[in-house]
Design an enzyme around this catalytic site. Sequence first.
Site, PDB file in Angstrom:
ATOM      1  CB  ALA A   9      30.577  40.630  47.564  1.00 11.77           C
ATOM      2  CB  ALA A  10      35.175  41.550  50.941  1.00 17.31           C
ATOM      3  NE  ARG A  15      41.496  44.014  38.859  1.00 18.31           N
ATOM      4  CZ  ARG A  15      41.561  42.683  38.887  1.00 18.31           C
ATOM      5  NH1 ARG A  15      42.089  42.025  37.861  1.00 18.31           N
ATOM      6  NH2 ARG A  15      41.087  42.006  39.908  1.00 18.31           N
ATOM      7  CB  ALA A 377       0.243  75.139  19.895  1.00 16.35           C
TER       8      ALA A 377
HETATM    9  C1  UD1 Z   1      39.860  35.448  40.910  1.00 15.23           C
HETATM   10  C2  UD1 Z   1      40.593  34.137  41.069  1.00 15.23           C
HETATM   11  C3  UD1 Z   1      41.070  33.668  39.706  1.00 15.23           C
HETATM   12  C4  UD1 Z   1      39.888  33.537  38.766  1.00 15.23           C
HETATM   13  C5  UD1 Z   1      39.072  34.820  38.728  1.00 15.23           C
HETATM   14  C6  UD1 Z   1      37.793  34.577  37.980  1.00 15.23           C
HETATM   15  C7  UD1 Z   1      41.634  34.216  43.272  1.00 15.23           C
HETATM   16  C8  UD1 Z   1      42.914  34.386  44.025  1.00 15.23           C
HETATM   17  N1  UD1 Z   1      41.714  34.324  41.959  1.00 15.23           N
HETATM   18  O1  UD1 Z   1      40.787  36.381  40.394  1.00 15.23           O
HETATM   19  O2  UD1 Z   1      41.700  32.404  39.812  1.00 15.23           O
HETATM   20  O3  UD1 Z   1      40.350  33.207  37.473  1.00 15.23           O
HETATM   21  O4  UD1 Z   1      38.724  35.267  40.057  1.00 15.23           O
HETATM   22  O5  UD1 Z   1      37.040  35.752  37.818  1.00 15.23           O
HETATM   23  O6  UD1 Z   1      40.621  33.966  43.875  1.00 15.23           O
HETATM   24  N2  UD1 Z   1      37.476  39.081  47.432  1.00 15.23           N
HETATM   25  C9  UD1 Z   1      37.127  39.249  48.751  1.00 15.23           C
HETATM   26  N3  UD1 Z   1      38.078  39.626  49.641  1.00 15.23           N
HETATM   27  C10 UD1 Z   1      39.372  39.847  49.283  1.00 15.23           C
HETATM   28  C11 UD1 Z   1      39.726  39.678  47.927  1.00 15.23           C
HETATM   29  C12 UD1 Z   1      38.755  39.288  47.038  1.00 15.23           C
HETATM   30  O7  UD1 Z   1      35.967  39.081  49.123  1.00 15.23           O
HETATM   31  O8  UD1 Z   1      40.186  40.169  50.161  1.00 15.23           O
HETATM   32  C13 UD1 Z   1      36.448  38.671  46.483  1.00 15.23           C
HETATM   33  C14 UD1 Z   1      36.196  39.715  45.409  1.00 15.23           C
HETATM   34  O9  UD1 Z   1      35.155  40.589  45.804  1.00 15.23           O
HETATM   35  C15 UD1 Z   1      35.814  38.892  44.198  1.00 15.23           C
HETATM   36  C16 UD1 Z   1      36.536  37.568  44.436  1.00 15.23           C
HETATM   37  O10 UD1 Z   1      36.894  37.534  45.792  1.00 15.23           O
HETATM   38  O11 UD1 Z   1      34.428  38.642  44.147  1.00 15.23           O
HETATM   39  C17 UD1 Z   1      37.779  37.439  43.547  1.00 15.23           C
HETATM   40  O12 UD1 Z   1      38.654  38.509  43.807  1.00 15.23           O
HETATM   41  P1  UD1 Z   1      39.309  39.342  42.617  1.00 15.23           P
HETATM   42  O13 UD1 Z   1      40.256  40.301  43.223  1.00 15.23           O
HETATM   43  O14 UD1 Z   1      38.278  39.859  41.717  1.00 15.23           O
HETATM   44  O15 UD1 Z   1      40.147  38.174  41.943  1.00 15.23           O
HETATM   45  P2  UD1 Z   1      40.499  37.978  40.409  1.00 15.23           P
HETATM   46  O16 UD1 Z   1      41.792  38.637  40.129  1.00 15.23           O
HETATM   47  O17 UD1 Z   1      39.365  38.296  39.549  1.00 15.23           O
HETATM   48 CA    CA Z   2      37.353  39.182  39.774  1.00 13.20          CA
END
Ligand code: UD1
Ligand code: CA
Length: 458
Positions: A9-10, A15, A377
């Site tokens: 969740a980091a 977006r 009223a």
């Molecule tokens: C990610 C997946 C993708 C998948 C999609 C589904 C990766 C590289 N890609 O893409 O294959 O189809 O989810 O929803 O994992 N996060 C961290 N630290 C970081 C980066 C991310 O904790 O440095 C966490 C985010 O909070 C999130 C998750 O990892 O919960 C996925 O990251 P996000 O950037 O949302 O990846 P997507 O592009 O959605």
């Molecule tokens: Ca995501």
Amino acid sequence: MALEVVVLAAGAGTRMRSRTPKVLHPLAGRPLLAHVLDTAFRLEPDQCHVVVGHPANEVKAHFQDESRISWVLQEPRLGSGDAAAQALPAVADDATVLVLLGDVPLVRAETLSRCVAAAGDGIALVTIDLPDPSGLGRILRRDSRITGIVEDADATAEQRAITEINTGILAAPKAVLGTLLETLDRNNNQGEYYLTDIVGKAEARGIAVTGIDGHVPEEVMGVNDRVQLAHLERYYQRGLADELMRQGVAVMDPSRLDIRGRLKAGRDCVVDVDVVFEGDVILGEGVQVGPGCVIRNSTLGDAVEVQPMSCIDGAVIAAGCRIGPYARLRPGTELAESVHIGNFVETKKASLGAGAKANHLAYLGDAAVGAGTNVGAGAITCNYDGVDKHRTEIGENVFIGTNATLVAPLTIDDEAYVGAGSTITKTVEREDLAIGRGRQRNIQGWTPPAKRRTDEGR
Ligand code: UD1
Ligand code: CA
């Protein structure tokens, strides 16, 4: 075998274009992360690690009462693979790790159980076929076996045509996950450690990879922007509305109802369009809620009728009451049976006895109104002197005339009358009539100003 959950969740949540961390954005009134955690806890894991980014305070503060979370700080954010790696040292060596994404809120516990059960000594990951897979990681297969995941940003045109996607949810023993995470690099178009790269690495090392079908798209879809969040909100709300209808409630338009909390409703309730329920709301049988009402943390007895555009917050309403249209009941309102509260009436910390009526344009704050009393009223309890709040006690079968100003602290005994337009500052005793207003004076032969001017000109 021990099960530990790691929630990623980091992510920056760029977006969403928001100051609020993505996982705190509400779905049905609760943060995305709260939905994920609820489901995770249903599996009764031995530990639940949540990886948050800097500054983590806001997210942590939101869950400060939840003792089952162990927090992990990821700084800097180097991708989902790095996030998982940060959590791993705190995980027991013999545990199976279930990785969840903090932005995939509606996954079901049953899907997670299937994923954990399928991991064995290898990796299990939840995938789904989507008509529009754009933006997501694609599942690569050879002879139906999963051989890797390619992120959208790195995919070839041919790979982008693949419709089976990675939901991001996976399970593997800690040892397997740890070994594979160590092999990751950032040689990709986003310069991140991709958690998803472990799948290709596993394949190369002969570690089994099992795909689990997520079945329902919305249950495994992530929230990256507000459009996706709105889509999941509608999906979720529709599910709640369907459940309500199955329990015997008539929902006039299931696409125009929002439940942000817990709603319990008896049979034959009717909920008209554009109604919002928040917090804990209990409706008896046959309750009617008109269009545009907002009802929060309240209990409504059998056959209560709430007419359009009313707001009810923190109220306890007995059977047969009629509220609205355009009524506002604020916290501490207690209505006995068959009370009528009409348009533009506001109540706060006010109790009204059985059959009491305030049908139009009144404010009853810090007040007790006895059974059968009629509030005219425009009658107002002046409960605030600028510093303190004071109470108004009105007995049974009292008649409060139109536009009465009741200056608290004040007592009006049973069966008393207050004349219209009165300002009442002293106790009114039983059966007395209180009149507190300037006497009417009629001036005979009065010349209005306009007429006066023409007279002067003559
Ligand atoms: C990610 C997946 C993708 C998948 C999609 C589904 C990766 C590289 N890609 O893409 O294959 O189809 O989810 O929803 O994992 N996060 C961290 N630290 C970081 C980066 C991310 O904790 O440095 C966490 C985010 O909070 C999130 C998750 O990892 O919960 C996925 O990251 P996000 O950037 O949302 O990846 P997507 O592009 O959605
Ligand atoms: Ca995501």
